[in-house]
Scaffold this motif. Structure first.
Motif: not given
Lengths: 936, 499
Positions: A827, A830-831, A833-835, A841
Motif C-alpha cells: 500500500d 502504491r501510495e 507511485l500514484e503520487s 513517483q
C-alpha cells in the motif's frame, strides 16, 4: 523584556560562564539560538562581545550568521573592535549588515578627514567596500577624498562616481574642475561623459572645432566628449563640422546622427559633393524627401539611361535598404518608363516589388476575361493574396459590384481596406440607394469616424425627411459601440424618435477616451419624458463618485419600502466607478437590514473595497451569524479572523461545542485569500483537542511555528498529524537551501548563510530522528508514515530534486534509507507511485529497482502505472528507472515475464524524443533471450 | 437560455489516512440524482477525471471571471448500467464524455437515476490528485454531506447559486454532437501507443508551412495510416485492416489530440470514428471499465455550433409530436434502447423511430451513446428548449426546396444499393440543377435518408466540400430523390395491390 527573554538571557549567561570548550559552547549556543530565535537575538549584547573576546576567528562566522541589522548597537561596538584588531573579514561582513549608501558616505567623509596615513585610509576604505552592490559617493565626499591625495584616491573616487541606474542629481562639476586642475584626464572625461549637461557638451564641441584640430585627431576628440546618453549636436555645430571635415565626419555621424534637418542637407548640397550629400542623406534623411527627389528626376527630360545614371547615387546603401520605400506614384512612373531597366531597383524599393506593380494589369485581365462569377471569385481571391491588392481598390471594387453585388459582397467586405475611404464612400451611396443594408453596415463601420459620424447623424436628426426614413438611415449607421455620440447629437436623435432611437442612443451615450461627455441635455430630455430606463441607464454609465454618493444619500433619507430598496440600489449602481467610498451603503444596510442583501451580495467586492470595516460592523449589529460569516470571508482579513477565533477560544466551551461553532467560522474551500492561523491560535486549538482540530490546522496553520506544533505532536505521539508537519518542515528546509548552500551562480551576489545551514541540519535531524524512531518501532510503520508524508506533496510543487537529495538530510533519508522495507509494504509503495508528483513517483521506481521477489510482486501489482510511465511524458531518466524495475521483475519467473513483456514490447513502438525505444529494445531482446530457454 | 444552478456545497475531496471521499455536488434546481459507491479502481478514475477537466478547461482564449461564470457546468447522468459525465471545452470545439459502468463501483445506499449539472471547478484539480487506490474511496453524487467523519475545517458549507445564460450557439453545439455520433461514422480500433507517437511528433515539430492537416488514409486490404502535413509523416496504425473503398479523410485542429495524452497510457485500445473531410471525428479510449470519449469538431475554429451544419446531412421531415412524446416516455422508462428496439416495441417504422430519436437528441432529451450504440434518456436541462429558435431552418435548405418547387432539379440515373458494385448500402443519384447556371450534382443517401456523400460544381461546395454542410444543390437533389423514392414506393404498392 518578557519572562521568556529573561530566561534565555540567563541561559546564555550560564553557558558563557560554564567551563566548556569553544566547540561545545558553539553547539550549545546554536541549539539555543535556533530553538528560541527571537529571544536569543534579543540578548545579543550579552553573547556577541563575549564571544568576540573569547576567540574572534572561531566565533566570527557564528557572529555573522546570528547577528542582523536589528542588533545595530552591538554590531557597532564589534566593528570598532574588529577594525582595531585587524579582523578584516569579520569587519567587512558585519559592516554590510548595518551600512547603507548614506551612512557609508558619512563614513568615507570621516575617513577623508581622519589623521590616518593614506595607506591606512585606503585599507579602511577597501574594508568598507561592498563587492556585491556598488555604492556612489556624493560630490562633497568624493571631493574631500580626492583633494586629500588625487594620486592615491583618484581611482577609488572614479570607481564610485560612475553613472548607473536611477535618477542622479549630482553633476560633479567641482570634482571635474578639481580633476582638470590636477591634469587627471581619465577622471575628468569619465565624469564629463556621464554628467556634463547638453549645453556643456555642445560648448565643448564648439570649442574643439574652433581650435581646428587635425582631421586625424577629430574622431578621438569627439568620442572622448560624447555623452553616454543619446543626444545630438545643434545645427550650427553640425554644419560647421560637415563643412570643415566633410567625409571625415561620416564615421562619427553614422554612430550619432539620427535625423538631419533640411539646412544641414542644403549645406552639404552647397558643398557640391554629391557622395557626401547622399551619404548624409541616407544617414538621416526621410523617405518622403527621397521620393520627392526621385519624382523630380523622373520628370526631367532624361533618356532612360540618363535616368538610370541619375538614380545610381540615389540608391540607399544595401544595409539600410529596408528603411527606404518608394511611394506608389514614383514606383508606377519608373515601372511605366522602363520595367526591365528599372526592375531591379523597383524590386528592392517598391512595396511588394515588381509583383505589386504588375498587379493592376493582372486585375484588369481577370475582370475583362469572359468567365463565370465563381471562376472570377477564385481568381480574385488568388490576386488578393498579392501585395498591393488593397491599393488597387478603385479598379476592382466598382467592377465586382457591377458584376454581382450580392455574390461578391463577402469578398468586397473582406478585402476593402479602411484606407480606401474614397472607394468605400462611393460604394456606400450605391448600397444605401439599393437598400443593401448588410453591405452598407459592413462597409460603413470601416470608414466611420466619431466626428463625421456625429455630424452625419445630427444632420439626419434635424433633417426634414420622413421619420421612418430618418430612423432607418440612423439605424443603418449604428456601428460598433466604441463610437460615442456627442450630447448634442444624442439629444437630437432621441428627441426625433425616442421610441425607436432610444436604444441606439443608449448604446452610444458613453464617455469615450477622447471626450468626457456629461450628456446633461440628454439626461434632462429623458427626465422630462419620464423615460426612467434611459435616465438611470445614463446615470449608471456617467455618474461620478460625488453624484453617486449624493444620490445614495438621497435614497437613504427617503422612505423607500424595504422590498424595493435592493432594486433601487441596483438601479443606481455605477458601471464604471471601481474605487468609491461606499460608506453610505453600510448606513443603508443598517437602516434596511436583510432587505439590502441581494444588492450587497451581488456587489460585495465593490462595496468592501473601501468600506469593509464599516459594512462588517453594521452587519454584525444585525446579529445574524449565518449572514455575517459568509460576508466576513469576502470582506474581512486574516488578522480579524484570528481575533474572532481568539474570542471564541476564550469562551468557556467544551471541545464539542467549539467544534460545532467552527465550520461557520471557517473560510470557504474555494476562497483564495491567505487565511492563516497565528501561532497562539493554532497552538490553542491543538492543545484543546489534537485529533479533532488537526484537519483544521492542516488547512490554515502556516508559518514559522510548524516546529512548535511538531514538538507538541511528538509529545502526543500524534503520528498522522506529524506526517503533515514533516512535510511542512521538509518544505521549510527546501526554502532554506539556497541561502544555506548557494549555487555557483548565486555566489556572485550572495554568501553562504551559516545560520541557514544550521537550520537545515537541525530541522533535518529532527525529522530523521522521527523516522528512526518509527523504524525502530517497526519498519512497516516507518514506511507507512513516510509514504503518507510524501504523498501529500502537490503535483506541481517545484522541487529541486538533486539539490534536495544531496543537501536536505530528511529528503535524502527518505530516498536512500530502508529500501527493502518499502518493498514489503504494497500500500505504501502504491501510495507513492500514484503520487501526482513525478519526484515522489521516482522514489517508488527506485525502490522497485532494488529487484528481488518482493519487488517483482510490487511491479506486477503496479503494472498499469509503470506502463503509463513508459508511454507518458516522463523524462527518459525516469523511464529508464521504470524499465529497470520491469526487467528485474520479469527475471523473477515466467508468470511475471508473461505479464511484463507485452508492456515492454508496446513501449518499443513509441516514437518521439521521450520514447525509450532503444532502451526498451535492449531490455526486451535481453529478456526474450534470457527467458526463451525457460519458456522452452 | 437561462439555466439556474445551485449547489449546497462545492464538490470536495476529503482525505483521511484510511478513506477518501469524492462528493460531487449536484444542481439543487433539478430533480435529484443520487449515487454512492466505493470505487474499485480509484487511481484510474482519478486520472480520467483529471483528463476530463483538462478538456473542459482547454481553451487558448483568455476568459475573465464573468465569462467563466457563464460557462455551463458539466452534466452527470446516472443510468442503471452506467453513469457518465459530459462536457464541452470552453472553446466549444471538443466534446468529452467519461462513462463508467455501475459495476466499477460497489454501490452503497440509494440510487436515483437522471441527469443533472455538477460542480466541477478548476480548483478541484489539486484535490482530485489526492485520490489513491490504497485508501477506500467513496464516490458520491448528490449527497449533502461529506461522507467522512473527520471534517472539521475540511471546507465550510458554501451555498453557490447562479444563473447561466447559456448562449444558443453553445447549446446548439452540444446538441450537434449527437448528430455526429448518430451518423454512424466509420469506426476502427487503434493502439494507444500509435496515437501517442502521433501526438509526440506534433509536439516536437513545428510545421514549417501550410497545410496543417491530418489525413486518415484508407487503402483496401492494408492497415489504416495517419499522415501529418506538411511533412507527410506517416504513422501506420498497427492491427487495423481496412476493407472498404479507397479514400483519404483530411482533418484539422490536430493539436487537440493532446487532450488524450493523459488518457492513452491507461487505455487498452482506442476506437476511432471518422465521418469525412473536415467533419467531426471522435476517439473512444477503453480504459479498464471506463470509457473516455473525445469528439472533435472539423477544426478548432469550426466549433460544433457554428459551421458544422451537421443537421443538414440528417434525414428531413418533422416527426409527429405525439410520436416524439411517446418515444420520450418509452426512453424515460427504459432509460436506454437501440433504434430497432424502439421501433419494434412501439410498432413503428425504423425511419420513424430514427426521426423521433433524432428530434429528442436535438431537444436535449436524449443522447446517442457511441460506445453501446444505444439511445439514452438524458435531459440536458430541466428547462424546456426553444428548438425552433435554436435550429431555425437552414437557409440553404429553404433555397433547395425552392429549387425543387420551381422544377430546377432534373434527376438523372438513380442507382439503388442492390445495383451498386462497391458494396455501399446507399442510393446514388445523378442530377442536373439549374441555379443561374447549370451544375452537375451527385448524391449518395443511406436507407434512413441521411446524406452520406455528395459532389457539386458550385463555388460553395468547391470551397467547403461538406465541412460546412451541403450546398443548396446537394440538398435539392436529396429532396428530389426523396420525392421520387416516395412516388416509386407508392407505385410499387399500388402495383402489388392491383396484382
Amino acid at each position: 523584556m518578557s519572562d521568556q527573554s529573561v530566561d534565555i538571557c540567563a541561559r546564555v549567561k550560564t553557558l558563557l560562564g560554564a567551563t566548556l570548550d569553544d566547540t561545545a559552547l558553539l553547539q550549545e549556543l546554536k541549539s539555543l539560538a535556533l530553538a528560541q530565535e527571537a529571544g536569543f537575538a534579543a540578548c545579543a549584547n550579552l553573547w556577541a562581545l563575549a564571544l568576540y573576546e573569547r576567540n574572534p576567528p572561531f566565533f566570527g562566522p557564528f557572529l555573522v550568521a546570528y547577528l542582523d541589522a536589528r542588533q545595530e548597537p552591538t554590531i557597532k561596538v564589534l566593528l570598532t573592535r574588529a577594525e582595531a584588531d585587524r579582523h578584516d573579514e569579520l569587519f567587512a561582513d558585519l559592516y554590510q549588515m548595518v551600512s547603507d549608501e548614506k551612512s557609508w558616505n558619512a563614513d568615507v567623509a570621516r575617513l577623508a578627514r581622519a589623521r590616518l596615513s593614506d595607506e591606512e585610509t585606503l585599507r579602511a576604505l577597501q574594508r568598507r567596500e561592498n563587492p556585491r552592490a556598488r555604492r556612489r559617493l556624493n560630490e562633497d565626499v568624493a571631493l574631500a577624498l580626492y583633494r586629500r591625495n588625487p594620486g592615491r584616491f583618484g581611482e577609488f573616487v572614479r570607481m564610485h562616481v560612475q553613472r548607473g541606474w536611477g535618477r542622479r542629481p549630482e553633476r560633479y562639476r567641482r570634482l571635474r574642475r578639481e580633476a582638470r586642475a590636477h591634469g587627471d584626464d581619465t577622471l575628468y572625461w569619465a565624469l564629463f561623459r556621464d554628467y556634463a549637461s547638453d549645453e556643456e557638451w555642445r560648448a565643448s564641441v564648439h570649442q574643439l572645432l574652433a581650435s581646428k584640430p587635425p582631421a586625424s585627431a577629430l574622431l578621438e576628440e569627439l568620442d572622448r566628449r560624447q555623452p553616454t546618453r543619446a543626444v545630438s549636436l545643434d545645427m550650427k555645430t553640425l554644419t560647421s563640422l560637415v563643412r570643415t571635415y566633410r567625409q571625415e565626419t561620416i564615421p562619427y555621424l553614422e554612430q550619432h546622427l539620427s535625423s538631419a534637418p533640411d539646412s544641414l542637407l542644403k549645406q552639404a548640397r552647397k558643398l557640391g559633393d554629391e557622395t557626401l550629400y547622399w551619404s548624409l542623406f541616407f544617414l538621416a534623411g526621410t523617405s518622403a524627401r527621397w521620393n520627392a527627389d526621385l519624382r523630380e528626376q523622373v520628370a526631367r527630360p532624361l533618356s532612360d539611361d540618363q535616368l538610370a545614371e541619375a538614380l545610381r547615387p540615389r540608391r540607399p546603401p544595401e544595409e539600410r535598404r529596408h528603411a527606404w520605400r518608394l511611394e506608389q506614384d514614383v514606383a508606377q512612373a519608373l515601372y511605366r518608363r522602363n520595367a526591365s531597366l528599372f526592375g531591379p531597383f523597383l524590386d528592392q524599393f517598391a512595396n511588394g516589388g515588381l509583383v505589386a506593380l504588375e498587379l493592376p494589369q493582372r486585375i484588369q485581365v481577370a475582370l475583362t476575361t469572359d468567365q463565370d462569377r465563381g471562376a472570377l471569385l477564385r481568381e480574385m481571391e488568388a490576386l488578393a493574396q498579392e501585395p498591393g491588392f488593397a491599393e488597387e481598390a478603385p479598379q476592382w471594387v466598382p467592377a465586382l459590384y457591377e458584376r454581382d453585388p450580392l455574390f461578391f459582397e463577402p469578398f468586397l467586405v473582406n478585402h476593402l481596406s479602411s484606407d480606401r475611404a474614397d472607394v468605400i464612400t462611393a460604394l456606400l451611396a450605391r448600397a444605401e440607394a439599393a437598400g443593401q443594408d448588410s453591405y452598407f453596415t459592413a462597409l460603413y463601420r470601416k470608414v466611420a469616424r466619431e466626428d463625421t459620424w456625429n455630424k452625419e447623424l445630427a444632420e439626419l436628426a434635424e433633417s426634414s425627411l420622413p421619420d421612418d426614413t430618418v430612423v432607418q438611415m440612423a439605424l443603418r449607421r449604428q456601428t460598433d459601440s466604441w463610437l460615442s455620440l456627442t450630447d448634442k447629437t444624442a439629444t437630437a436623435l432621441y428627441r426625433r424618435d425616442p421610441a425607436r432611437l432610444g436604444a441606439f442612443v443608449r448604446a452610444h451615450a458613453q464617455q469615450s477616451w477622447r471626450q468626457k461627455e456629461g450628456y446633461k441635455q440628454l439626461r434632462e430630455a429623458a427626465r422630462q419624458r419620464g423615460d426612467d430606463d434611459l435616465y438611470w441607464a445614463l446615470f449608471r454609465e456617467l455618474a461620478d463618485e460625488r453624484e453617486w454618493q449624493a444620490e445614495a444619500r438621497r435614497l437613504l433619507a427617503s422612505d423607500t419600502p424595504p422590498e424595493r430598496i435592493s432594486d433601487e440600489l441596483t438601479k443606481r449602481h455605477p458601471e464604471h466607478l471601481w474605487n468609491v467610498d461606499t460608506g453610505v451603503i453600510a448606513d443603508i444596510v443598517e437602516k434596511y437590514g436583510r432587505a439590502t442583501l441581494p444588492y450587497v451580495q451581488e456587489h460585495l467586492t465593490w462595496i468592501t473595497r473601501r468600506a469593509a470595516p464599516k459594512l462588517l460592523s453594521r452587519i454584525k449589529k444585525l446579529g445574524d451569524e449565518d449572514l455575517y460569516w459568509p460576508i466576513f470571508f469576502k470582506a474581512g482579513d486574516s488578522k480579524q479572523w484570528n481575533d474572532a477565533l481568539r474570542e471564541l477560544l476564550a469562551q468557556p466551551l467544551a471541545a464539542d461545542e467549539l467544534a460545532a461553532l467552527l465550520p461557520m467560522r471557517t473560510p470557504p474551500a474555494r476562497r483564495w485569500g491567505g487565511w492563516t492561523l497565528e501561532e497562539d491560535v493554532a497552538l490553542a486549538f491543538y492543545r484543546r483537542d489534537a485529533q479533532r482540530f488537526a484537519p483544521f490546522l492542516e488547512r490554515f496553520a502556516r508559518g514559522s511555528y510548524d516546529e512548535a506544533l511538531f514538538q507538541e505532536a511528538q509529545a502526543k505521539q500524534h503520528e498522522d498529524f506529524l506526517d503533515y508537519l514533516s512535510l511542512q518542515l521538509l518544505r521549510q528546509i527546501e526554502s532554506w537551501l539556497n541561502a544555506a548552500y548557494p549555487t555557483n551562480a548565486m555566489l556572485q551576489w550572495s554568501k553562504a548563510d551559516l545560520k541557514a545551514q544550521d537550520k537545515v541540519q537541525r530541522t533535518g535531524r529532527m525529522l530523521t530522528t522521527r523516522f528512526d524512531r518509527l523504524a525502530a518501532d517497526s519498519p512497516a510503520l516507518y514506511v507507512r508514515h513516510a509514504a503518507a508524508t510524501l504523498s501529500r506533496i502537490n503535483a506541481h510543487e517545484v522541487w529541486s530534486f538533486k539539490r534536495n537529495l544531496s543537501l536536505n538530510p530528511a529528503f535524502n533519508y527518505l530516498y536512500t534509507q530502508r529500501r527493502r522495507a518499502w518493498l514489503a509494504e504494497p500500500d505504501a509503495l502504491r501510495e507513492v507511485l500514484e503520487s501526482p508528483n513525478i519526484y515522489v513517483q521516482i522514489l517508488g521506481l527506485l525502490m522497485l529497482g532494488e529487484g528481488g521477489a518482493d519487488a517483482a510482486e510490487r511491479v506486477r501489482e503496479n503494472l498499469l502505472i509503470l506502463r503509463a510511465v513508459l508511454l507518458g511524458g516522463a523524462h527518459l531518466g525516469t523511464k529508464k528507472l521504470a524499465l529497470r524495475a520491469l526487467e528485474l521483475a520479469a527475471r523473477q519467473g515466467e508468470t511475471y515475464a508473461g505479464q511484463i513483456l507485452p508492456v515492454v514490447e508496446e513501449a518499443l513502438h513509441l516514437s518521439g524524443k521521450r520514447a525509450v525505444d532503444q532502451q526498451a529494445m535492449v531490455a526486451f531482446v535481453r529478456l526474450q533471450r534470457e527467458l526463451a530457454p525457460q519458456s522452452a | 437560455m437561462e439555466v439556474a444552478l445551485a449547489y449546497d456545497h462545492p464538490t470536495t475531496v476529503v482525505t483521511t489516512p484510511e478513506v477518501s471521499a469524492l462528493a460531487i455536488a449536484t444542481n439543487r434546481r433539478r430533480a435529484p440524482v443520487a449515487f454512492t459507491g466505493r470505487v474499485k479502481a480509484p487511481y484510474l478514475l482519478r486520472q480520467l477525471l483529471l483528463a476530463l477537466q483538462r478538456v473542459i478547461l482547454s481553451d487558448l482564449r483568455w476568459l475573465d471571471e464573468d465569462e467563466w461564470l457563464q460557462m455551463l457546468d458539466p452534466v452527470i447522468t446516472v443510468h442503471h448500467d452506467q453513469l457518465f459525465f459530459e462536457a464541452f471545452s470552453n472553446d466549444q470545439s471538443s466534446y468529452v464524455r467519461l462513462s463508467a459502468p455501475l459495476d466499477a463501483f460497489e454501490p452503497e445506499g440509494e440510487v436515483r437515476y437522471g441527469t443533472t449539472n455538477i460542480d466541477f471547478t478548476e480548483q478541484l484539480r489539486e484535490a482530485l490528485t489526492q485520490l489513491r487506490s490504497s485508501r477506500r474511496t467513496l464516490f458520491t453524487v448528490g449527497a449533502t454531506g461529506f461522507g467522512v467523519s473527520t471534517t472539521v475545517g475540511a471546507g465550510a458549507r458554501e451555498h453557490v447559486e447562479r444563473k447561466v445564460d447559456v448562449p444558443d450557439d453553445w447549446l446548439k453545439g452540444f446538441l450537434q454532437v449527437q448528430s455526429a455520433f448518430a451518423m454512424h461514422p466509420y469506426q476502427f480500433d487503434a493502439q494507444p501507443v500509435d496515437l501517442l507517437s502521433v501526438i509526440a511528433f506534433l509536439q516536437e515539430n513545428k510545421p514549417p508551412a501550410l497545410p496543417h492537416g491530418m489525413r486518415v488514409e484508407f487503402t483496401p486490404d492494408a492497415p489504416i495510416v495517419i499522415a501529418l502535413e506538411p511533412w507527410d509523416q506517416r504513422f501506420v496504425l498497427r492491427g487495423t485492416r481496412y476493407s472498404g473503398y479507397e479514400r483519404s479523410v483530411r482533418l484539422w485542429g490536430r493539436r487537440r489530440l493532446e487532450l488524450l495524452q493523459g488518457v492513452l497510457p491507461y487505455a487498452e485500445k482506442v476506437t476511432v470514428g471518422v465521418l469525412g473531410r473536415g467533419l467531426p471525428h471522435y476517439y473512444i479510449c477503453h480504459c479498464g471499465p471506463f470509457q473516455f470519449t473525445l469528439a472533435l469538431s472539423g477544426w478548432t475554429k469550426n466549433d460544433w455550433s457554428k459551421d458544422s451544419a451537421l443537421d443538414a446531412l440528417a434525414p428531413r421531415g418533422t416527426p409527429d409530436v405525439k410520436l416524439v412524446a411517446r418515444v420520450y416516455a418509452y426512453l424515460g422508462e427504459r432509460l436506454l434502447a437501440r433504434r430497432d428496439e424502439v421501433a419494434a416495441d412501439m410498432g413503428i417504422e425504423r425511419s420513424e423511430a430514427e426521426s423521433a430519436l433524432f428530434a429528442l437528441c436535438r431537444a436535449g432529451r436524449a443522447m446517442y451513446d457511441p460506445t453501446t450504440r444505444q439511445y439514452r434518456n438524458r435531459d440536458l436541462f430541466a428547462e424546456s428548449l426553444d428548438i425552433a429558435a435554436l435550429f431555425a431552418p437552414n437557409p440553404r435548405a429553404v433555397a433547395a426546396q425552392r429549387l425543387v418547387d420551381a422544377g430546377k432539379v432534373a434527376l438523372g440515373e438513380i442507382t439503388p444499393p442492390e445495383r451498386r458494385d462497391d458494396n455501399r448500402r446507399e442510393t446514388r443519384a445523378e442530377a442536373r440543377v439549374t441555379d443561374g447556371q447549370v451544375y452537375d450534382v451527385l448524391v449518395s443517401v443511406d436507407s434512413t435518408g441521411r446524406l452520406r456523400f455528395g459532389r457539386c460544381e458550385c463555388p460553395y461546395f468547391q470551397n467547403n466540400l461538406l465541412s460546412r454542410g451541403p450546398c443548396e444543390h446537394l440538398l435539392a437533389v436529396t429532396f428530389a430523390l426523396e420525392v421520387a423514392q416516395d412516388k416509386s414506393a407508392a407505385a410499387t404498392e399500388r402495383l402489388a395491390q392491383t396484382e
